[in-house]
Design an enzyme around this catalytic site. Structure first.
Site, PDB file in Angstrom:
ATOM      1  N   SER A   7       0.848  -1.190   0.000  1.00  0.00           N
ATOM      2  CA  SER A   7       0.000   0.000   0.000  1.00  0.00           C
ATOM      3  C   SER A   7       0.884   1.240   0.000  1.00  0.00           C
ATOM      4  CB  SER A   7      -0.904   0.022   1.232  1.00  0.00           C
ATOM      5  OG  SER A   7      -1.454   1.321   1.370  1.00  0.00           O
ATOM      6  N   HIS A  31      -1.245  -1.268  -4.345  1.00  0.00           N
ATOM      7  CA  HIS A  31      -2.524  -0.892  -3.716  1.00  0.00           C
ATOM      8  C   HIS A  31      -2.521   0.612  -3.447  1.00  0.00           C
ATOM      9  CE1 HIS A  31      -6.126  -1.780  -1.249  1.00  0.00           C
ATOM     10  NE2 HIS A  31      -5.678  -0.815  -0.455  1.00  0.00           N
ATOM     11  N   ASP A  33      -4.691   3.869  -2.042  1.00  0.00           N
ATOM     12  CA  ASP A  33      -5.818   4.227  -1.179  1.00  0.00           C
ATOM     13  C   ASP A  33      -6.297   5.643  -1.457  1.00  0.00           C
ATOM     14  OD1 ASP A  33      -6.145   1.926   0.633  1.00  0.00           O
ATOM     15  OD2 ASP A  33      -4.044   2.338   1.090  1.00  0.00           O
ATOM     16  N   HIS A  64      -8.256   1.454  -4.264  1.00  0.00           N
ATOM     17  CA  HIS A  64      -9.229   1.226  -3.183  1.00  0.00           C
ATOM     18  C   HIS A  64      -9.895   2.562  -2.866  1.00  0.00           C
ATOM     19  CE1 HIS A  64      -9.668   0.291   1.439  1.00  0.00           C
ATOM     20  NE2 HIS A  64     -10.842   0.471   0.851  1.00  0.00           N
ATOM     21  N   MET A 135     -11.862  -5.468   4.972  1.00  0.00           N
ATOM     22  CA  MET A 135     -10.988  -4.627   5.795  1.00  0.00           C
ATOM     23  C   MET A 135     -10.712  -5.355   7.110  1.00  0.00           C
ATOM     24  SD  MET A 135     -10.351  -1.979   3.976  1.00  0.00           S
ATOM     25  CE  MET A 135      -9.300  -1.237   5.224  1.00  0.00           C
ATOM     26  N   GLY A 140      -9.354   4.169   6.667  1.00  0.00           N
ATOM     27  CA  GLY A 140      -9.094   5.584   6.931  1.00  0.00           C
ATOM     28  C   GLY A 140      -7.636   5.897   7.244  1.00  0.00           C
ATOM     29  N   PHE A 141      -6.953   4.960   7.869  1.00  0.00           N
ATOM     30  CA  PHE A 141      -5.574   5.242   8.282  1.00  0.00           C
ATOM     31  C   PHE A 141      -4.707   3.999   8.142  1.00  0.00           C
ATOM     32  CE2 PHE A 141      -8.412   8.089  10.447  1.00  0.00           C
ATOM     33  CZ  PHE A 141      -7.792   9.324  10.294  1.00  0.00           C
ATOM     34  N   GLY A 143      -1.262   1.838   9.444  1.00  0.00           N
ATOM     35  CA  GLY A 143      -0.592   1.612  10.724  1.00  0.00           C
ATOM     36  C   GLY A 143      -1.477   1.210  11.888  1.00  0.00           C
ATOM     37  N   ASP A 173      -6.964  -6.159   4.016  1.00  0.00           N
ATOM     38  CA  ASP A 173      -6.280  -4.861   4.067  1.00  0.00           C
ATOM     39  C   ASP A 173      -6.342  -4.283   5.475  1.00  0.00           C
ATOM     40  OD1 ASP A 173      -5.268  -2.343   3.489  1.00  0.00           O
ATOM     41  OD2 ASP A 173      -6.991  -1.706   2.276  1.00  0.00           O
ATOM     42  N   GLY A 174      -5.164  -4.049   6.063  1.00  0.00           N
ATOM     43  CA  GLY A 174      -5.068  -3.368   7.353  1.00  0.00           C
ATOM     44  C   GLY A 174      -4.347  -4.191   8.398  1.00  0.00           C
ATOM     45  N   GLY A 195       0.972  -2.052   4.079  1.00  0.00           N
ATOM     46  CA  GLY A 195       1.576  -0.724   3.973  1.00  0.00           C
ATOM     47  C   GLY A 195       2.769  -0.594   4.886  1.00  0.00           C
ATOM     48  N   SER A 196       2.493  -0.374   6.175  1.00  0.00           N
ATOM     49  CA  SER A 196       3.579  -0.159   7.140  1.00  0.00           C
ATOM     50  C   SER A 196       4.555  -1.316   7.168  1.00  0.00           C
ATOM     51  CB  SER A 196       3.014   0.023   8.554  1.00  0.00           C
ATOM     52  OG  SER A 196       1.871   0.812   8.512  1.00  0.00           O
TER      53      SER A 196
HETATM   54  C1  DX5 Z   1      -6.491   1.859   5.350  1.00  0.00           C
HETATM   55  C2  DX5 Z   1      -6.004   1.501   3.975  1.00  0.00           C
HETATM   56  C3  DX5 Z   1      -4.901   0.533   3.943  1.00  0.00           C
HETATM   57  C4  DX5 Z   1      -3.645   0.974   4.617  1.00  0.00           C
HETATM   58  C5  DX5 Z   1      -2.983  -0.256   5.175  1.00  0.00           C
HETATM   59  O1  DX5 Z   1      -7.656   2.610   5.241  1.00  0.00           O
HETATM   60  O2  DX5 Z   1      -7.072   0.953   3.223  1.00  0.00           O
HETATM   61  O3  DX5 Z   1      -4.630   0.100   2.618  1.00  0.00           O
HETATM   62  O4  DX5 Z   1      -2.750   1.646   3.779  1.00  0.00           O
HETATM   63  O5  DX5 Z   1      -1.914   0.139   5.932  1.00  0.00           O
HETATM   64  P1  DX5 Z   1      -1.225  -0.837   6.985  1.00  0.00           P
HETATM   65  O6  DX5 Z   1      -0.721  -2.012   6.242  1.00  0.00           O
HETATM   66  O7  DX5 Z   1      -0.156   0.026   7.548  1.00  0.00           O
HETATM   67  O8  DX5 Z   1      -2.278  -1.209   7.998  1.00  0.00           O
HETATM   68 ZN    ZN Z   2      -6.594   0.042   1.254  1.00  0.00          ZN
END
Ligand code: DX5
Ligand code: ZN
Length: 213
Positions: A7, A31, A33, A64, A135, A140-141, A143, A173-174, A195-196
């Site tokens: 992500s 991916h 966002d 997404h 999800m 929304g965020f 990490g 995702d998440g 992502g992180s």
């Molecule tokens: C959250 C996003 C994710 C996010 C995942 O709303 O949809 O795609 O970037 O980030 P991590 O992997 O850090 O939870």
């Molecule tokens: Zn996402």
């Protein structure tokens, strides 16, 4: 087939080119966002950033959408390079129509739900979708901490997909990374977004490899 989707929300926006190139050969999918500050309480980035990533990414872009009325924007996201577009079930009045719109653009269509929406609410739309995004945190965020309930939700959805005689992958995702990738794959997930876990690591390529099991 298991696919790993970094992500870009967790990438270094001052050095996006460097981060795209860092994962280009290891990732299966990028991916991206998109947040509008209304469907979710955060704003991310839009068309110019997607287009810029598209110009150097050698893997498909998975957009997404965390936006209200996604039907207004699917065509523009297809134009700037999306190969997959997903939107949230409760972001539009007619999810089946939006899935059809996306498919008519030659793009794979995905439906997303947050962790508090029953997986059963997806059942009427499965036949119209190319993939489902569950999800494992509230959208929304980046990490956030992975919600353990997700395993059961994947299993339940997998059974229903089989019951309907369909073949569509589940994306998660998440809070996903090497620590839970194996269990998610065992539960029936096929596309893992991270992502992180990828971009905050010393060696993003090694993290992606580790997630494949
Ligand atoms: C959250 C996003 C994710 C996010 C995942 O709303 O949809 O795609 O970037 O980030 P991590 O992997 O850090 O939870
Ligand atoms: Zn996402």
């Amino acid at each position: 087939m298991i696919q790993i989707a970094p992500s870009m929300l967790a990438a270094d926006f001052l050095h996006l080119e460097k981060d795209v190139k860092l994962v280009n050969e290891y990732a299966d999918i990028f991916h991206l966002d998109i947040m509008d500050g209304t469907f979710v309480p955060n704003i991310s980035y839009g068309f110019p950033v997607v287009e810029a990533i598209s110009s150097i990414a050698v893997k498909p872009l998975d957009v997404h959408l965390m936006i209200v009325n996604p039907e207004k924007y699917v065509e523009r996201f297809a134009k700037v390079g999306a190969s997959m577009i997903s939107f949230h079930l409760n972001a539009t009045e007619d999810p089946a129509a939006v899935l059809r719109d996306i498919r008519s653009l030659g793009v794979k269509a995905g439906l997303v739900i947050n962790p508090d929406i029953p997986v059963e609410s997806l059942y009427p739309y499965l036949k119209d979708a190319d993939f489902i995004l569950l999800m494992s945190v509230f959208a929304g965020f980046g990490g956030q901490k992975f919600i353990e309930d997700t395993y059961m939700r994947i299993r339940t959805l997998r059974e229903e997909i089989a019951r309907q005689g369909l073949d569509l992958p589940i994306e998660v995702d998440g809070g996903v990374g090497p620590a839970n990738a194996k269990a998610l794959i065992e539960a029936g997930a096929e596309i893992l977004v991270a992502g992180s876990a990828v971009f905050k690591a010393e060696d993003p390529g090694a993290v992606i490899a580790a997630m494949r099991g």
